[in-house]
Every structure is written in structure tokens, then in C-alpha cells.
Motif scaffolding. Structure first.
Motif, PDB file in Angstrom:
ATOM      1  N   GLU A  84      -4.690 -58.145 -86.404  1.00 33.40           N
ATOM      2  CA  GLU A  84      -4.465 -59.061 -85.282  1.00 33.40           C
ATOM      3  C   GLU A  84      -4.432 -58.326 -83.945  1.00 33.40           C
ATOM      4  O   GLU A  84      -4.942 -58.838 -82.944  1.00 33.40           O
ATOM      5  CB  GLU A  84      -3.181 -59.864 -85.500  1.00 33.40           C
ATOM      6  CG  GLU A  84      -3.306 -60.852 -86.640  1.00 33.40           C
ATOM      7  CD  GLU A  84      -2.080 -61.721 -86.815  1.00 33.40           C
ATOM      8  OE1 GLU A  84      -1.325 -61.905 -85.837  1.00 33.40           O
ATOM      9  OE2 GLU A  84      -1.878 -62.224 -87.937  1.00 33.40           O
ATOM     10  N   ASN A  85      -3.880 -57.122 -83.917  1.00 27.43           N
ATOM     11  CA  ASN A  85      -3.888 -56.362 -82.667  1.00 27.43           C
ATOM     12  C   ASN A  85      -5.300 -55.933 -82.291  1.00 27.43           C
ATOM     13  O   ASN A  85      -5.664 -55.955 -81.110  1.00 27.43           O
ATOM     14  CB  ASN A  85      -2.936 -55.166 -82.755  1.00 27.43           C
ATOM     15  CG  ASN A  85      -1.499 -55.572 -82.505  1.00 27.43           C
ATOM     16  OD1 ASN A  85      -1.166 -56.101 -81.455  1.00 27.43           O
ATOM     17  ND2 ASN A  85      -0.632 -55.356 -83.486  1.00 27.43           N
ATOM     18  N   MET A  86      -6.104 -55.556 -83.277  1.00 22.69           N
ATOM     19  CA  MET A  86      -7.500 -55.210 -82.971  1.00 22.69           C
ATOM     20  C   MET A  86      -8.275 -56.440 -82.501  1.00 22.69           C
ATOM     21  O   MET A  86      -9.065 -56.356 -81.564  1.00 22.69           O
ATOM     22  CB  MET A  86      -8.177 -54.572 -84.191  1.00 22.69           C
ATOM     23  CG  MET A  86      -7.702 -53.169 -84.481  1.00 22.69           C
ATOM     24  SD  MET A  86      -8.778 -52.240 -85.625  1.00 22.69           S
ATOM     25  CE  MET A  86      -8.733 -53.283 -87.069  1.00 22.69           C
ATOM     26  N   GLN A  87      -8.039 -57.569 -83.141  1.00 23.17           N
ATOM     27  CA  GLN A  87      -8.724 -58.796 -82.715  1.00 23.17           C
ATOM     28  C   GLN A  87      -8.402 -59.144 -81.256  1.00 23.17           C
ATOM     29  O   GLN A  87      -9.303 -59.420 -80.454  1.00 23.17           O
ATOM     30  CB  GLN A  87      -8.318 -59.963 -83.621  1.00 23.17           C
ATOM     31  CG  GLN A  87      -8.935 -59.916 -85.003  1.00 23.17           C
ATOM     32  CD  GLN A  87      -8.384 -61.024 -85.899  1.00 23.17           C
ATOM     33  OE1 GLN A  87      -7.220 -61.410 -85.799  1.00 23.17           O
ATOM     34  NE2 GLN A  87      -9.222 -61.527 -86.792  1.00 23.17           N
ATOM     35  N   ILE A  88      -7.113 -59.120 -80.931  1.00 23.11           N
ATOM     36  CA  ILE A  88      -6.669 -59.472 -79.575  1.00 23.11           C
ATOM     37  C   ILE A  88      -7.332 -58.571 -78.537  1.00 23.11           C
ATOM     38  O   ILE A  88      -7.960 -59.037 -77.582  1.00 23.11           O
ATOM     39  CB  ILE A  88      -5.132 -59.372 -79.469  1.00 23.11           C
ATOM     40  CG1 ILE A  88      -4.462 -60.492 -80.272  1.00 23.11           C
ATOM     41  CG2 ILE A  88      -4.677 -59.413 -78.008  1.00 23.11           C
ATOM     42  CD1 ILE A  88      -2.973 -60.284 -80.494  1.00 23.11           C
ATOM     43  N   GLN A  89      -7.201 -57.257 -78.727  1.00 24.31           N
ATOM     44  CA  GLN A  89      -7.719 -56.345 -77.703  1.00 24.31           C
ATOM     45  C   GLN A  89      -9.242 -56.279 -77.698  1.00 24.31           C
ATOM     46  O   GLN A  89      -9.872 -56.198 -76.636  1.00 24.31           O
ATOM     47  CB  GLN A  89      -7.108 -54.959 -77.873  1.00 24.31           C
ATOM     48  CG  GLN A  89      -7.507 -54.249 -79.143  1.00 24.31           C
ATOM     49  CD  GLN A  89      -6.513 -53.198 -79.591  1.00 24.31           C
ATOM     50  OE1 GLN A  89      -5.317 -53.294 -79.325  1.00 24.31           O
ATOM     51  NE2 GLN A  89      -7.004 -52.197 -80.280  1.00 24.31           N
ATOM     52  N   ASN A  90      -9.857 -56.325 -78.887  1.00 28.92           N
ATOM     53  CA  ASN A  90     -11.320 -56.267 -78.934  1.00 28.92           C
ATOM     54  C   ASN A  90     -11.947 -57.466 -78.238  1.00 28.92           C
ATOM     55  O   ASN A  90     -12.928 -57.330 -77.501  1.00 28.92           O
ATOM     56  CB  ASN A  90     -11.817 -56.215 -80.385  1.00 28.92           C
ATOM     57  CG  ASN A  90     -11.519 -54.893 -81.068  1.00 28.92           C
ATOM     58  OD1 ASN A  90     -10.993 -53.973 -80.444  1.00 28.92           O
ATOM     59  ND2 ASN A  90     -11.831 -54.798 -82.351  1.00 28.92           N
ATOM     60  N   ASN A  91     -11.386 -58.653 -78.478  1.00 28.18           N
ATOM     61  CA  ASN A  91     -11.917 -59.862 -77.841  1.00 28.18           C
ATOM     62  C   ASN A  91     -11.793 -59.785 -76.322  1.00 28.18           C
ATOM     63  O   ASN A  91     -12.722 -60.142 -75.596  1.00 28.18           O
ATOM     64  CB  ASN A  91     -11.189 -61.095 -78.375  1.00 28.18           C
ATOM     65  CG  ASN A  91     -11.512 -61.377 -79.832  1.00 28.18           C
ATOM     66  OD1 ASN A  91     -12.513 -60.888 -80.360  1.00 28.18           O
ATOM     67  ND2 ASN A  91     -10.670 -62.151 -80.488  1.00 28.18           N
ATOM     68  N   LEU A  92     -10.647 -59.313 -75.847  1.00 29.73           N
ATOM     69  CA  LEU A  92     -10.435 -59.212 -74.399  1.00 29.73           C
ATOM     70  C   LEU A  92     -11.332 -58.136 -73.773  1.00 29.73           C
ATOM     71  O   LEU A  92     -11.941 -58.357 -72.722  1.00 29.73           O
ATOM     72  CB  LEU A  92      -8.966 -58.904 -74.106  1.00 29.73           C
ATOM     73  CG  LEU A  92      -7.978 -60.054 -74.335  1.00 29.73           C
ATOM     74  CD1 LEU A  92      -6.551 -59.543 -74.319  1.00 29.73           C
ATOM     75  CD2 LEU A  92      -8.177 -61.142 -73.273  1.00 29.73           C
ATOM     76  N   ILE A  93     -11.406 -56.975 -74.417  1.00 26.52           N
ATOM     77  CA  ILE A  93     -12.210 -55.873 -73.866  1.00 26.52           C
ATOM     78  C   ILE A  93     -13.692 -56.235 -73.869  1.00 26.52           C
ATOM     79  O   ILE A  93     -14.403 -56.008 -72.881  1.00 26.52           O
ATOM     80  CB  ILE A  93     -11.952 -54.568 -74.650  1.00 26.52           C
ATOM     81  CG1 ILE A  93     -10.524 -54.070 -74.388  1.00 26.52           C
ATOM     82  CG2 ILE A  93     -12.966 -53.482 -74.261  1.00 26.52           C
ATOM     83  CD1 ILE A  93     -10.056 -52.958 -75.322  1.00 26.52           C
ATOM     84  N   GLN A  94     -14.165 -56.819 -74.968  1.00 32.66           N
ATOM     85  CA  GLN A  94     -15.577 -57.198 -75.036  1.00 32.66           C
ATOM     86  C   GLN A  94     -15.914 -58.276 -74.001  1.00 32.66           C
ATOM     87  O   GLN A  94     -16.933 -58.184 -73.305  1.00 32.66           O
ATOM     88  CB  GLN A  94     -15.930 -57.696 -76.432  1.00 32.66           C
ATOM     89  CG  GLN A  94     -17.416 -58.039 -76.587  1.00 32.66           C
ATOM     90  CD  GLN A  94     -17.771 -58.476 -77.992  1.00 32.66           C
ATOM     91  OE1 GLN A  94     -16.938 -59.023 -78.711  1.00 32.66           O
ATOM     92  NE2 GLN A  94     -19.006 -58.233 -78.401  1.00 32.66           N
ATOM     93  N   ALA A  95     -15.054 -59.280 -73.882  1.00 37.82           N
ATOM     94  CA  ALA A  95     -15.290 -60.343 -72.897  1.00 37.82           C
ATOM     95  C   ALA A  95     -15.275 -59.780 -71.483  1.00 37.82           C
ATOM     96  O   ALA A  95     -16.085 -60.172 -70.634  1.00 37.82           O
ATOM     97  CB  ALA A  95     -14.249 -61.444 -73.048  1.00 37.82           C
ATOM     98  N   ALA A  96     -14.367 -58.857 -71.216  1.00 36.24           N
ATOM     99  CA  ALA A  96     -14.299 -58.231 -69.890  1.00 36.24           C
ATOM    100  C   ALA A  96     -15.571 -57.452 -69.600  1.00 36.24           C
ATOM    101  O   ALA A  96     -16.143 -57.547 -68.504  1.00 36.24           O
ATOM    102  CB  ALA A  96     -13.092 -57.301 -69.814  1.00 36.24           C
TER     103      ALA A  96
END
Length: 318
Positions: A84-96
Motif C-alpha cells: 500500500e505504501n508503494m502504491q500510494i507513492q508510485n501513483n503520486l510520483i508517476q502522475a506528477a
């Protein structure tokens, strides 16, 4: 260029760190702050996150969102803490990255460093030895976030930076005894013992390990510093540069609460790492420094606890 009317999205704005960052930005005159609750936006959902970033078009993203917990929670739910921590940060970083966000500030934890790294911990000690097993799932997720930001910074020249705080405490902390960290857990224990005719308080271990504590408002000022400046490196420690024994912490909290009973150390329980102090020289030399003394910070936190114990759900005093 970042200005006071820049759009700033704070992921995790209801948590202890996110809410402190929100207050600091508001106080500094930033007027376009964006926040969504987990019910409004599930950060684990890649499409939902990307659609949100496309629609809102923030100039800055501050990632203060994470699945967090103490040793017990990390031990019982390793898959969730990693995934869940990887999902949260990966989604935000990729979208950014894909939507050309100007600045991304990733917040992590001192647990990213090896268990037996030299003290005080320096940024270059990352990935030089094994992690502390009791929170390695959370740590590995956070390390991957740090490395993603470093990769984007290196490959694409974007202003993506990671800030790693030491042990944080303050308003909106988690005071649930089953899942909280040492300082808020102690504060609640001493408060309840005081209410119970100053009953004795039993604490784990010998009281000898040393820890460093940073008030969350100081952490928020470090984030504000990163918002207002282009930092030259990808990773910065955020701490006070001083530590105390757990015994000294207990005495400080006891005095703040006004508890006059006995403190009993249960030496059959584990102490954990003997010492954990961060070297924050890199950020200090650029111009940020912690301002709260531990005594003042604990006094302020206890006042907040007293004022909010009946209406803040997170405190979970039932």
C-alpha cells in the motif's frame, strides 16, 4: 516559479504531518491548498490519482500520505505495509512526472537507514547494510520512493526531493496504545495514571536507549523551506541533532503531565536499537534548523491532547 497563489496538493493532509504542513503553508500566505480525504480519493488507485492530478493541475505535490504503524502493526501486516505504501507513492510520483508537476516533495522516515549504521545517521548510509527487521516493510517502500525521486531528478532534471524526518510528535498524533509510537504512548499513559490517583506507570525496557524527537511544526517548516527553495541534492535528513534517553523522555513527559507516581521499568521487555540519531547538517547548512525544545514541544502537545481528547477520533481513548 513558486508563488503564494501556486496550487499545492498535500497528500495526507488530515494526518499529523500533512495537517502541520497545511497550517504552515496557510500561515505563510499560500492561498490555493488542495486536500482530499481517503474517502474522496483512494491514493492506491492509479487511475483515480492520475485523473485527479490531470483535473487539479497542482504546481507542487507534497506526499505526506502513508500507511503507518508501530512494530506490532508492521509485524502483523507486512504485505499491506509494503504494497500500500508503494502504491500510494508510485501513483503520486508517476502522475506528477507524467503531468509535468513543477515540484514534488516526498516525506519518509529515518527507518530507511540500516539498523547498525554509524551514529549520527548520514544520508550516504542509505543501502549500505541490512535494515531493522521490525519495520523493514515500511522502510523498503520508503526507500523505493526516495530512489524514484532520485531517478526522476537525475534522468529528467526535475525538482523532486525527499525529506527524511526523525521521530515526530505533536498535534494530531496517534495516541492509541496498540499502534502509537513511544512519545504519544507515554504521554497518554502518564495522563491516565495521573487521573487514576497517580498510579504507577510501567514502561518497557531499561530506559537506556537514546532517541531523537522533532516537533511536527518544525518538520512542517522544513517542508516549507523545500517549497520556497530549490534544494541541490535529492535526500535530506530532518532532525534536531540531539537525542535523550528513554528514561529522560519519561521524566520530561511525567513533569509536563504533572504525574507524581512511580515509574516502573519492565526489563523483561525489549529495548530496541541502542541509539538512533540523525545528522541533519546538510539541511542545516542550507538554512533550516529546528526551533522547538523537547520540553516546550511536549508541553504544547499535552495541552493539545487535553483540549482534543474527547473529539479527536484518532486519539481513541475509549
Amino acid at each position: 516559479m513558486i508563488s503564494k497563489d501556486s496550487y499545492i496538493y498535500i497528500a495526507g493532509h488530515r494526518g499529523m504531518v500533512g495537517s502541520a504542513v497545511w497550517r504552515a503553508l496557510q500561515n505563510e500566505g499560500y492561498t490555493n491548498l488542495i486536500g482530499k480525504t481517503s474517502a474522496e480519493l483512494d491514493l492506491r488507485n492509479q487511475k483515480a490519482v492520475n485523473d485527479f492530478i490531470v483535473n487539479e493541475k497542482p504546481d507542487i505535490i507534497i506526499d505526506a500520505a502513508a500507511k503507518v504503524g508501530g512494530i506490532l502493526a508492521n509485524n502483523d501486516f507486512p504485505y499491506q505495509f509494503l504494497m500500500e505504501n508503494m502504491q500510494i507513492q508510485n501513483n503520486l510520483i508517476q502522475a506528477a512526472h507524467e503531468n509535468n508537476i513543477e515540484k514534488f516533495i516526498f516525506l519518509g522516515s529515518s527507518c530507511i537507514y540500516p539498523k547498525l549504521a554509524p551514529q549520527p545517521l548520514k544520508e550516504e548510509y542509505l543501502l549500505t547494510a541490512p535494515l531493522e527487521p521490525t519495520n523493514e516493510w515500511y522502510a523498503i517502500a520508503k526507500i523505493s520512493g526516495v530512489k524514484l525521486c532520485q531517478a526522476i531528478r537525475s534522468q529528467f532534471g526535475k525538482d523532486f526531493v525527499s525529506l527524511m524526518p526523525t521521530n515526530l510528535y505533536g498535534p494530531f498524533d496517534n495516541f492509541d496504545l496498540k499502534s502509537s509510537h513511544v512519545l504519544p504512548a507515554m504521554l497518554r499513559k502518564f495522563h491516565e495514571a495521573k487521573e487514576n490517583n497517580n498510579a504507577a506507570v510501567t514502561l518497557w525496557g531499561s530506559g537506556k536507549p537514546m532517541r531523537e524527537f522533532l516537533h511536527v511544526d518544525d518538520m512542517a517548516q522544513a517542508v516549507l523551506f523545500a517549497v520556497n527553495n530549490v534544494l541541490p541534492d535529492y535526500l535530506y535528513n530532518v532532525g534536531t541533532g540531539t537525542d535523550i534517553t528513554i528514561n529522560e523522555l519519561a521524566t520530561t513527559i511525567q513533569n509536563s503531565v504533572g504525574h507524581t507516581g512511580e515509574i516502573v521499568w519492565d526489563k523483561t521487555k525489549p529495548d530496541g536499537t541502542p541509539r538512533k540519531l540523525m545528522n541533519s547538517d546538510k539541511l542545516n547548512k542550507l538554512g533550516w534548523k529546528a526551533t522547538y525544545s523537547l520540553e516546550d514541544g511536549i508541553n504544547k502537545t499535552y495541552s493539545w491532547f487535553i483540549e482534543n481528547q474527547n473529539n479527536i477520533k484518532k486519539i481513541n481513548l475509549k
